[in-house]
Design an enzyme around this catalytic site. Structure first.
Site, PDB file in Angstrom:
ATOM      1  N   ASP A  18       7.704   5.047   9.665  1.00 52.77           N
ATOM      2  CA  ASP A  18       7.424   5.129  11.097  1.00 52.77           C
ATOM      3  C   ASP A  18       7.296   6.602  11.486  1.00 52.77           C
ATOM      4  O   ASP A  18       8.190   7.399  11.208  1.00 52.77           O
ATOM      5  CB  ASP A  18       8.566   4.459  11.860  1.00 52.77           C
ATOM      6  CG  ASP A  18       8.466   4.636  13.367  1.00 52.77           C
ATOM      7  OD1 ASP A  18       7.361   4.905  13.870  1.00 52.77           O
ATOM      8  OD2 ASP A  18       9.507   4.504  14.034  1.00 52.77           O
ATOM      9  N   ASN A  39       6.173   7.453  14.861  1.00 58.91           N
ATOM     10  CA  ASN A  39       6.168   7.618  16.322  1.00 58.91           C
ATOM     11  C   ASN A  39       7.363   6.954  16.997  1.00 58.91           C
ATOM     12  O   ASN A  39       7.324   6.635  18.184  1.00 58.91           O
ATOM     13  CB  ASN A  39       4.853   7.097  16.914  1.00 58.91           C
ATOM     14  CG  ASN A  39       4.646   5.620  16.655  1.00 58.91           C
ATOM     15  OD1 ASN A  39       5.412   4.994  15.915  1.00 58.91           O
ATOM     16  ND2 ASN A  39       3.614   5.053  17.255  1.00 58.91           N
ATOM     17  N   ASP A  72       8.917   3.990  17.000  1.00 60.04           N
ATOM     18  CA  ASP A  72       8.942   2.650  17.591  1.00 60.04           C
ATOM     19  C   ASP A  72       9.535   1.617  16.640  1.00 60.04           C
ATOM     20  O   ASP A  72       9.536   0.423  16.938  1.00 60.04           O
ATOM     21  CB  ASP A  72       7.545   2.220  18.048  1.00 60.04           C
ATOM     22  CG  ASP A  72       6.548   2.106  16.896  1.00 60.04           C
ATOM     23  OD1 ASP A  72       6.919   2.409  15.733  1.00 60.04           O
ATOM     24  OD2 ASP A  72       5.390   1.737  17.150  1.00 60.04           O
ATOM     25  N   ASP A 116       3.405   3.082  10.272  1.00 61.71           N
ATOM     26  CA  ASP A 116       2.056   3.335  10.775  1.00 61.71           C
ATOM     27  C   ASP A 116       1.283   4.208   9.788  1.00 61.71           C
ATOM     28  O   ASP A 116       1.807   4.633   8.748  1.00 61.71           O
ATOM     29  CB  ASP A 116       2.117   3.987  12.154  1.00 61.71           C
ATOM     30  CG  ASP A 116       3.127   5.119  12.220  1.00 61.71           C
ATOM     31  OD1 ASP A 116       3.077   6.004  11.343  1.00 61.71           O
ATOM     32  OD2 ASP A 116       3.977   5.122  13.140  1.00 61.71           O
ATOM     33  N   ASP A 143      -7.046  -4.551   2.817  1.00 65.36           N
ATOM     34  CA  ASP A 143      -6.912  -6.004   2.772  1.00 65.36           C
ATOM     35  C   ASP A 143      -8.007  -6.600   3.650  1.00 65.36           C
ATOM     36  O   ASP A 143      -8.054  -6.329   4.854  1.00 65.36           O
ATOM     37  CB  ASP A 143      -5.533  -6.408   3.299  1.00 65.36           C
ATOM     38  CG  ASP A 143      -4.954  -7.611   2.575  1.00 65.36           C
ATOM     39  OD1 ASP A 143      -5.728  -8.539   2.300  1.00 65.36           O
ATOM     40  OD2 ASP A 143      -3.749  -7.609   2.303  1.00 65.36           O
ATOM     41  N   ASP A 193      -8.180 -11.553   0.808  1.00 59.57           N
ATOM     42  CA  ASP A 193      -7.150 -12.550   1.086  1.00 59.57           C
ATOM     43  C   ASP A 193      -7.681 -13.966   0.888  1.00 59.57           C
ATOM     44  O   ASP A 193      -8.805 -14.286   1.303  1.00 59.57           O
ATOM     45  CB  ASP A 193      -6.660 -12.353   2.524  1.00 59.57           C
ATOM     46  CG  ASP A 193      -5.508 -13.251   2.894  1.00 59.57           C
ATOM     47  OD1 ASP A 193      -4.472 -13.174   2.214  1.00 59.57           O
ATOM     48  OD2 ASP A 193      -5.644 -14.016   3.870  1.00 59.57           O
ATOM     49  N   GLU A 215      -7.740 -12.662  -4.099  1.00 54.08           N
ATOM     50  CA  GLU A 215      -6.536 -13.476  -4.168  1.00 54.08           C
ATOM     51  C   GLU A 215      -6.942 -14.894  -4.548  1.00 54.08           C
ATOM     52  O   GLU A 215      -7.595 -15.603  -3.777  1.00 54.08           O
ATOM     53  CB  GLU A 215      -5.776 -13.481  -2.834  1.00 54.08           C
ATOM     54  CG  GLU A 215      -4.456 -14.228  -2.947  1.00 54.08           C
ATOM     55  CD  GLU A 215      -3.706 -14.364  -1.639  1.00 54.08           C
ATOM     56  OE1 GLU A 215      -2.507 -14.670  -1.695  1.00 54.08           O
ATOM     57  OE2 GLU A 215      -4.320 -14.175  -0.565  1.00 54.08           O
ATOM     58  N   HIS A 271       4.237  -8.780  -0.836  1.00 56.96           N
ATOM     59  CA  HIS A 271       4.804  -9.056   0.486  1.00 56.96           C
ATOM     60  C   HIS A 271       5.040 -10.540   0.721  1.00 56.96           C
ATOM     61  O   HIS A 271       5.703 -10.918   1.690  1.00 56.96           O
ATOM     62  CB  HIS A 271       3.869  -8.502   1.559  1.00 56.96           C
ATOM     63  CG  HIS A 271       2.536  -9.188   1.591  1.00 56.96           C
ATOM     64  ND1 HIS A 271       1.611  -9.072   0.577  1.00 56.96           N
ATOM     65  CD2 HIS A 271       1.967 -10.008   2.506  1.00 56.96           C
ATOM     66  CE1 HIS A 271       0.539  -9.790   0.864  1.00 56.96           C
ATOM     67  NE2 HIS A 271       0.733 -10.367   2.030  1.00 56.96           N
ATOM     68  N   ASP A 272       4.493 -11.401  -0.140  1.00 60.59           N
ATOM     69  CA  ASP A 272       4.643 -12.844   0.012  1.00 60.59           C
ATOM     70  C   ASP A 272       5.655 -13.450  -0.952  1.00 60.59           C
ATOM     71  O   ASP A 272       5.939 -14.646  -0.867  1.00 60.59           O
ATOM     72  CB  ASP A 272       3.301 -13.542  -0.220  1.00 60.59           C
ATOM     73  CG  ASP A 272       2.340 -13.384   0.940  1.00 60.59           C
ATOM     74  OD1 ASP A 272       2.811 -13.203   2.079  1.00 60.59           O
ATOM     75  OD2 ASP A 272       1.117 -13.435   0.709  1.00 60.59           O
TER      76      ASP A 272
END
Length: 555
Positions: free
Chosen positions: A48, A50, A52, A56, A125, A227, A290, A352-353
């Protein structure tokens, strides 16, 4: 630093590297992605910039020296397009812009320039199967039955007796059909109802999505991970999918049916070939598709030498397989045997899955898995944080974010545990942000972080760096031939060979010491790497030990 080779031939025009003669290997210029290693970054969770609590593009740019120092060759970014974030970016509302959460197109252009300045490649992606229900295309499509974009999505009348058009099940559970009261029809969604499927039989859709690829390739991206590519065309008659006779209630509802008619249709292969031809107009670009299918159907996505498709149909076998030597040996051999002569393999152990590899098999075997991933023939993909050995992460119910968890909570298949922020140091919020991150950090982040592991010569991070350096120093590990050897019990044994160099990889997937190749110990010249402490090879493998051995030349 990666070099671009002039006059490079297509991989599809050549036989498999396992059958190359030395003359052929010298004659052919090898594309970067056959030698290279891909590193997946989940942008929300990398850095991160910024304050939040969400990662990013500027944060990724700030951490590029870390990525380059790992020794990888390319970065794959999970989606960064404008999105309502119903599925955290896989519900795209605009394919040709950047979500403000991550930055803007200027930030992207700075990032890609910084990536290339470090000799790295950048893959995006690409999400072609579906859009967000807030995409302007779908807003038009659902506005009326006679809207020009009505046929850009898949709309159907109710079944003759009323209800959904067929029995198809969403990958997230429940029917794949959503009723639209205003127009009196159902629309198809293979995932969430907020992710309506595009109609790839419509030539206008194909042209619009080609424009998307041109947009990003024109900005300098080096390729795409595509994807759910095998989903993009459905059987034209929309028949019911057959029941899965092996389904049990402890697995996802999706698997109650066999997706014979909702995925992997013949027409999708022509679209894949069109994407490949488009990418090749831009030179040495990579397409990773994929594809989640059995080996024999998976291999068809390479296409033919005359009509190639994606360069790398993503291979999930290591993620899906039990951690058992006999099973893995069969999986590796079957996969290698399934490849067409011109096809190049690829491997992945995390994403990530998927559950973290260290959470699945423990940290000791996660080192063995790293050695397996980085020494098999083919292109490996690493997932951020696996190089730190991040394992099980505790996420309180009130902090869970993944829609897949909320759709099927009893199965405990939420993906949040694989998407937690990268721990950089022991400062507040692990150096990821100055405020509370969007997901909790790994439980042991004060000690399991990049800074701590950089100081520890025996850390998982430094082990990954060593393996990646060996791949660069020894072409046998990247482009060499592959021969699986016979081994008993918990041992995997194989030889990688290139231009006279012979390396043997021995992996003990069990908790007991073994003597797999005592009779050949005299042929070992050196131990290049061990998952444990370095030691001379005596013909024995210790528990949880993997070794890379340099062998004497064959007589």
């Amino acid at each position: 630093m990666q070099r671009r080779f002039a006059g490079e031939q297509r991989a599809s025009e050549l036989p498999s590297p396992s059958g190359f003669t030395l003359h052929m290997m010298r004659e052919r210029q090898i594309p970067w992605w056959e030698r290279g290693v891909i590193y997946q970054i989940y942008p929300r969770s990398f850095q991160d910039s910024n304050d939040d609590g969400i990662g990013d593009l500027a944060g990724i740019e700030a951490r590029l020296d870390y990525v380059a120092a790992l020794g990888v060759d390319a970065i794959w970014l999970s989606p960064i397009y404008p999105s309502p974030m119903a599925d955290f970016g896989y519900d795209v509302a605009d394919y040709c812009d950047i979500d403000p959460i991550f930055g803007d197109l200027e930030a992207f252009d700075r990032l890609i320039a910084a990536v290339h300045a470090r000799g790295l490649k950048l893959l995006l992606d690409f999400v072609p199967n579906h859009t967000s229900d807030r995409h302007p295309w779908f807003i038009e499509s659902r506005s009326s039955r006679d809207n020009p974009k009505r046929d850009w999505y898949i709309w159907r009348d109710p079944a003759p007796g009323g209800g959904v058009p067929n029995n198809w099940i969403s990958d997230f559970g429940g029917s794949s059909w959503e009723w639209d009261e205003a127009t009196g029809q159902y629309y198809l969604h293979a995932f969430l109802k907020e992710q309506p499927d595009l109609n790839w039989r419509n030539p206008e859709v194909r042209a619009a999505m080609s424009d998307v690829l041109h947009f990003w390739l024109g900005r300098g991206v080096d390729g795409f991970r595509i994807d759910v590519l095998w989903h993009i065309v459905k059987h034209q008659a929309f028949p019911d999918n057959p029941l899965n006779p092996d389904w049990t209630p402890d697995v996802t509802e999706r698997d109650r049916l066999l997706q014979h008619f909702s995925t992997d249709q013949p027409e999708a292969h022509e679209i894949s070939a069109e994407m490949r031809a488009l990418a090749e107009d831009y030179g040495e670009r990579l397409l990773v598709g994929e594809i989640f299918l059995p080996a024999e159907r998976h291999a068809r996505w390479y296409g033919t030498p005359e009509r190639p498709q994606v360069h790398l149909p993503f291979n999930f076998h290591l993620i899906e397989s039990p951690w058992d030597a006999a099973h893995l040996r069969a999986v590796i051999e079957d996969y290698e045997a399934s490849l067409p002569g011109f096809g190049w393999p690829n491997w992945v152990i995390g994403s990530h899955d998927a559950p973290r590899i260290a959470a699945r098999i423990g940290e000791a075997q996660a080192r063995v898995a790293a050695m397996l991933l980085l020494t098999l023939r083919g292109t490996p993909t690493l997932y951020e944080g696996d190089e730190l050995g991040i394992g099980h992460v505790t996420i309180p119910p009130e902090r869970m974010r993944d829609p897949q968890h909320f759709r099927q909570p009893s199965l405990n298949i939420g993906r949040d545990r694989s998407r937690t922020p990268m721990p950089w140091d022991a400062s507040p919020h692990a150096g990821f942000s100055t405020c509370e991150p969007w997901l909790p950090l790994n439980d042991d982040w004060p000690t399991r972080n990049v800074a701590a592991q950089e100081r520890d010569p025996g850390s998982m991070l430094n082990f990954y760096r060593h393996l990646l350096a060996l791949r660069r120093a020894h072409p046998a590990l990247s482009v060499g031939s592959f021969t699986m050897e016979k081994a008993e019990g918990d041992v995997l044994s194989y030889v990688r060979q290139h231009e006279g160099e012979r390396l043997r990889v021995l992996l003990n997937l069990g908790p007991e010491p073994v003597q797999p190749l005592t009779r050949q110990a005299e042929s070992v010249r050196d131990v290049l790497a061990s998952t444990l402490q370095a030691r001379p090879y005596d013909g024995t493998l210790l528990p949880d030990e993997g070794l890379i051995l340099s062998l004497a030349p064959e007589a």
